[in-house]
Design an enzyme around this catalytic site. Structure first.
Site, mmCIF file in Angstrom:
data_model
loop_
_atom_site.group_PDB
_atom_site.id
_atom_site.type_symbol
_atom_site.label_atom_id
_atom_site.label_comp_id
_atom_site.label_asym_id
_atom_site.label_seq_id
_atom_site.Cartn_x
_atom_site.Cartn_y
_atom_site.Cartn_z
ATOM 1 N N LYS A 130 43.919 20.029 -18.790
ATOM 2 C CA LYS A 130 43.904 19.424 -17.677
ATOM 3 C C LYS A 130 43.004 18.211 -17.737
ATOM 4 C CE LYS A 130 45.616 19.851 -13.431
ATOM 5 N NZ LYS A 130 47.011 20.509 -13.078
ATOM 6 N N ASP A 170 49.633 15.387 -11.069
ATOM 7 C CA ASP A 170 48.714 16.266 -10.264
ATOM 8 C C ASP A 170 48.481 15.667 -8.923
ATOM 9 O OD1 ASP A 170 47.657 19.453 -10.332
ATOM 10 O OD2 ASP A 170 45.935 18.070 -9.344
HETATM 11 P P1 NDP Z 1 49.903 15.015 -4.105
HETATM 12 O O1 NDP Z 1 48.897 13.988 -4.444
HETATM 13 O O2 NDP Z 1 51.403 14.587 -4.134
HETATM 14 O O3 NDP Z 1 49.687 15.559 -2.620
HETATM 15 C C1 NDP Z 1 48.406 16.148 -2.195
HETATM 16 C C2 NDP Z 1 48.509 16.634 -0.872
HETATM 17 O O4 NDP Z 1 47.439 17.205 -0.500
HETATM 18 C C3 NDP Z 1 48.381 15.383 0.389
HETATM 19 O O5 NDP Z 1 49.111 15.613 1.439
HETATM 20 C C4 NDP Z 1 46.892 15.148 0.497
HETATM 21 O O6 NDP Z 1 46.746 14.518 1.610
HETATM 22 C C5 NDP Z 1 46.455 16.755 0.175
HETATM 23 N N1 NDP Z 1 45.245 16.878 -0.144
HETATM 24 C C6 NDP Z 1 44.723 16.401 -1.130
HETATM 25 N N2 NDP Z 1 43.480 16.690 -1.176
HETATM 26 C C7 NDP Z 1 42.979 17.120 -0.274
HETATM 27 C C8 NDP Z 1 41.791 17.367 0.402
HETATM 28 N N3 NDP Z 1 40.680 17.633 -0.116
HETATM 29 N N4 NDP Z 1 41.806 18.108 1.647
HETATM 30 C C9 NDP Z 1 42.989 17.924 2.467
HETATM 31 N N5 NDP Z 1 44.037 17.623 2.009
HETATM 32 C C10 NDP Z 1 44.264 17.047 0.705
HETATM 33 O O7 NDP Z 1 49.762 16.177 -5.187
HETATM 34 P P2 NDP Z 1 50.695 17.573 -5.404
HETATM 35 O O8 NDP Z 1 51.399 17.770 -4.240
HETATM 36 O O9 NDP Z 1 51.009 17.343 -6.587
HETATM 37 O O10 NDP Z 1 49.479 18.645 -5.570
HETATM 38 C C11 NDP Z 1 49.193 19.599 -4.388
HETATM 39 C C12 NDP Z 1 48.550 20.557 -5.146
HETATM 40 O O11 NDP Z 1 49.424 21.333 -5.890
HETATM 41 C C13 NDP Z 1 47.524 20.569 -6.064
HETATM 42 O O12 NDP Z 1 46.417 21.758 -6.079
HETATM 43 C C14 NDP Z 1 47.695 20.600 -7.407
HETATM 44 O O13 NDP Z 1 46.892 20.977 -8.291
HETATM 45 C C15 NDP Z 1 48.996 21.690 -7.146
HETATM 46 N N6 NDP Z 1 50.005 21.527 -8.127
HETATM 47 C C16 NDP Z 1 50.954 20.524 -8.408
HETATM 48 C C17 NDP Z 1 51.801 20.538 -9.337
HETATM 49 C C18 NDP Z 1 52.842 19.317 -9.344
HETATM 50 O O14 NDP Z 1 53.730 19.696 -10.141
HETATM 51 N N7 NDP Z 1 52.543 18.007 -8.962
HETATM 52 C C19 NDP Z 1 52.145 21.657 -10.007
HETATM 53 C C20 NDP Z 1 51.481 22.760 -9.665
HETATM 54 C C21 NDP Z 1 50.470 22.854 -8.956
HETATM 55 P P3 NDP Z 1 46.127 12.902 1.573
HETATM 56 O O15 NDP Z 1 47.272 12.237 1.323
HETATM 57 O O16 NDP Z 1 45.414 12.728 2.701
HETATM 58 O O17 NDP Z 1 45.172 12.899 0.353
HETATM 59 O O1 2IT Z 2 49.014 22.169 -11.941
HETATM 60 C C1 2IT Z 2 49.960 22.091 -12.649
HETATM 61 O O2 2IT Z 2 50.428 23.084 -12.899
HETATM 62 C C2 2IT Z 2 50.422 20.443 -12.651
HETATM 63 N N1 2IT Z 2 49.911 19.799 -12.084
HETATM 64 C C3 2IT Z 2 51.888 20.439 -13.479
HETATM 65 C C4 2IT Z 2 51.554 20.083 -14.871
HETATM 66 C C5 2IT Z 2 52.476 19.779 -15.811
HETATM 67 O O3 2IT Z 2 52.213 19.578 -16.977
HETATM 68 O O4 2IT Z 2 53.596 19.748 -15.561
#
Ligand code: NDP
Ligand code: 2IT
Length: 451
Positions: A130, A170
């Site tokens: 990461k 992420d």
């Molecule tokens: P994005 O940046 O696309 O979206 C993040 C969302 O979460 C936004 O709505 C953001 O709001 C909100 N958010 C972020 N930080 C905070 C906080 N401290 N308090 C409240 N709301 C918050 O990220 P993703 O959707 O990609 O990721 C979301 C989660 O999923 C994370 O935990 C990530 O690690 C996990 N994840 C992502 C994957 C991926 O493929 N993208 C895969 C597996 C897990 P705001 O816009 O106001 O910041």
């Molecule tokens: O938390 C996660 O699994 C991710 N943000 C996706 C990682 C990836 O390599 O696609």
């Protein structure tokens, strides 16, 4: 749990805590694994003999670097960049990059540690890593984001490669950032390779990768419901977040006939008692992805809905909950509210969104609860499929990737059932995911000697 197991866990955690001071999120992630894996190791002495868990909590390599760049006013800015290369026993390091002001070494070590187990569960040959930066993309122009990404990649490019370490997105890293990062890597190396995933469709990206994490979480939840003879048709659903994972979790819930009541961002949540349908979701996607706006504007567009500033959605009554925003966004009190309101299934789309107290409450209430390392693995799994397509220099159809994703999520569910079912028939998905993820990596480490 027996006294001797508890004593072993306490001793192990005392050591981890002493060696990693000021890293609360990392320690939290290790504790959850230790509690389930140490009792398993007690019956499988080869893992203790080879000191596998002790080795697994130490990243193979941690890189920390300066990221200097200039803003649109020509002023010099400095951020900190990281890549934690955690474990390469079963494949190249693989995991996302997070750009958010709260990023610290502790956050990235917790995410990297979780990623090792998650990637093992995907059935694909992916190690865990990461990275990211405390850079805040919010409010920055595209050219500022580009200059930051180019500077970040100038250093990162020395450490990654399609057979070494393959980053992805992420929080705060989506298609735009992956594009700038890829462009700079290609320029520096004079090489067009699958060094990143989440790429654009025209330049090596996989269909379904944008949808994969959210879709995969809902596929996993549907599998859990199936064990109770139920499905999503007519179920009410509460979702947090409005980013990549939340958007496609909502899309798949709608497709499966559920009624989605909430979405959120860091400023609060919106509640639409009529349900967020496909048209409303398309409006949200345009707001968040193109206009980079706030979820609050939803209530101007749809006056029947309400906005709750500074609050999280867990007090809204529902059948199913999907925390899809960030770590520790659902605490013990909020878990108690969800349970009291009749919530039957909690599926983590985010990484470690439930606090240890919340997890305990869900498990005590014996509702269906799955940790992110199982239920959000569809994103990285589809990244693995993107790597395969890049190596083969072909691209699979939407249907083909979606079907592979569905089968992977079913396989992960089955692994959790195998290792997590207790005498009463209750499936502890935390234990199941941790042990299943551990065994594959641990056996590979034994095979490869003390490295
Ligand atoms: P994005 O940046 O696309 O979206 C993040 C969302 O979460 C936004 O709505 C953001 O709001 C909100 N958010 C972020 N930080 C905070 C906080 N401290 N308090 C409240 N709301 C918050 O990220 P993703 O959707 O990609 O990721 C979301 C989660 O999923 C994370 O935990 C990530 O690690 C996990 N994840 C992502 C994957 C991926 O493929 N993208 C895969 C597996 C897990 P705001 O816009 O106001 O910041
Ligand atoms: O938390 C996660 O699994 C991710 N943000 C996706 C990682 C990836 O390599 O696609």
């Amino acid at each position: 749990m027996s006294h001797s197991h508890q004593a072993q866990i306490d001793a192990f955690m005392a050591q981890v805590t002493a060696q990693n001071p000021h890293e609360p999120e990392f320690i939290q992630a290790v504790q959850e694994v230790a509690e389930t894996v140490i009792p398993f190791i007690a019956n499988h002495p080869q893992y203790a003999e080879h000191r596998i868990l002790e080795r697994m909590v130490e990243p193979e390599r941690t890189i920390i670097f300066r990221v200097p760049w200039t803003n649109d006013q020509g002023e010099v800015q400095i951020n900190r960049g990281y890549r934690v290369e955690f474990n390469s026993a079963i494949g190249p390091y693989k995991g996302g990059l997070r750009f958010h002001p709260t990023v610290t070494l502790s956050i990235l070590k917790f995410l990297g540690f979780e990623q090792v187990f998650k990637n093992s569960l995907t059935t694909l040959p992916l190690g865990g890593g990461k990275g990211g930066s405390d850079f805040n993309p919010k409010g920055k122009s595209d050219t500022e984001v580009m200059r930051f990404c180019q500077s970040f990649m100038t250093e990162l490019s020395r450490h990654i490669g399609p057979n070494t370490d393959v980053p992805a997105g992420d929080i705060g890293v989506g298609g735009r950032e992956i594009g700038y990062l890829f462009g700079q890597y290609k320029r520096l190396r004079n090489e067009f390779t699958g060094v990143l995933t989440g790429k654009g469709r025209n330049w090596g990206g996989s269909l379904i990768r944008p949808e994969a994490t959210g879709y995969g979480a809902v596929y996993f939840a549907a599998e859990m419901l199936r064990t109770k003879g139920q499905n999503f048709d007519g179920k009410s659903v509460v979702v947090s977040g409005s980013g990549n994972v939340a958007q496609y979790a909502v899309e798949k819930c709608i497709q499966m006939g559920a009624k989605v009541l909430t979405m959120s961002d860091s400023k609060g949540y919106i509640h639409d008692a009529n349900g967020i349908d496909a048209t409303k979701l398309a409006w949200i996607m345009d707001l968040k992805n193109n206009k980079r706006g706030r979820i609050e504007s939803y209530v101007q567009q749809y006056p029947g809905a309400s906005f709750h500033a500074g609050e999280r959605p867990w007090g809204v009554a529902c059948d199913a909950a999907f925390p899809c925003a960030t770590q520790n966004e659902l605490n013990g009190d909020e878990a108690a509210k969800l349970i009291a309101n009749g919530c039957q299934v909690v599926t983590e789309g985010a990484n470690m969104p439930s606090t240890p107290e919340a997890i305990e409450a869900f498990q005590e209430a014996r509702i269906l609860f799955t940790p992110g390392k199982a239920s959000n693995a569809g994103g990285v799994a589809t990244s693995g499929l993107e790597m395969s397509q890049n190596s083969l220099r072909i691209s699979w159809s939407r249907e083909e990737v979606d079907e592979r994703l569905l089968n992977i999520m079913k396989d992960i569910h089955a692994q959790c059932v195998t290792y997590g079912t207790d005498e009463s028939g209750y499936v502890d998905y935390v234990r199941g995911a941790n042990i299943a993820g551990f065994v594959k990596v641990a056996d590979a480490m034994i095979d490869q000697g003390v490295v």
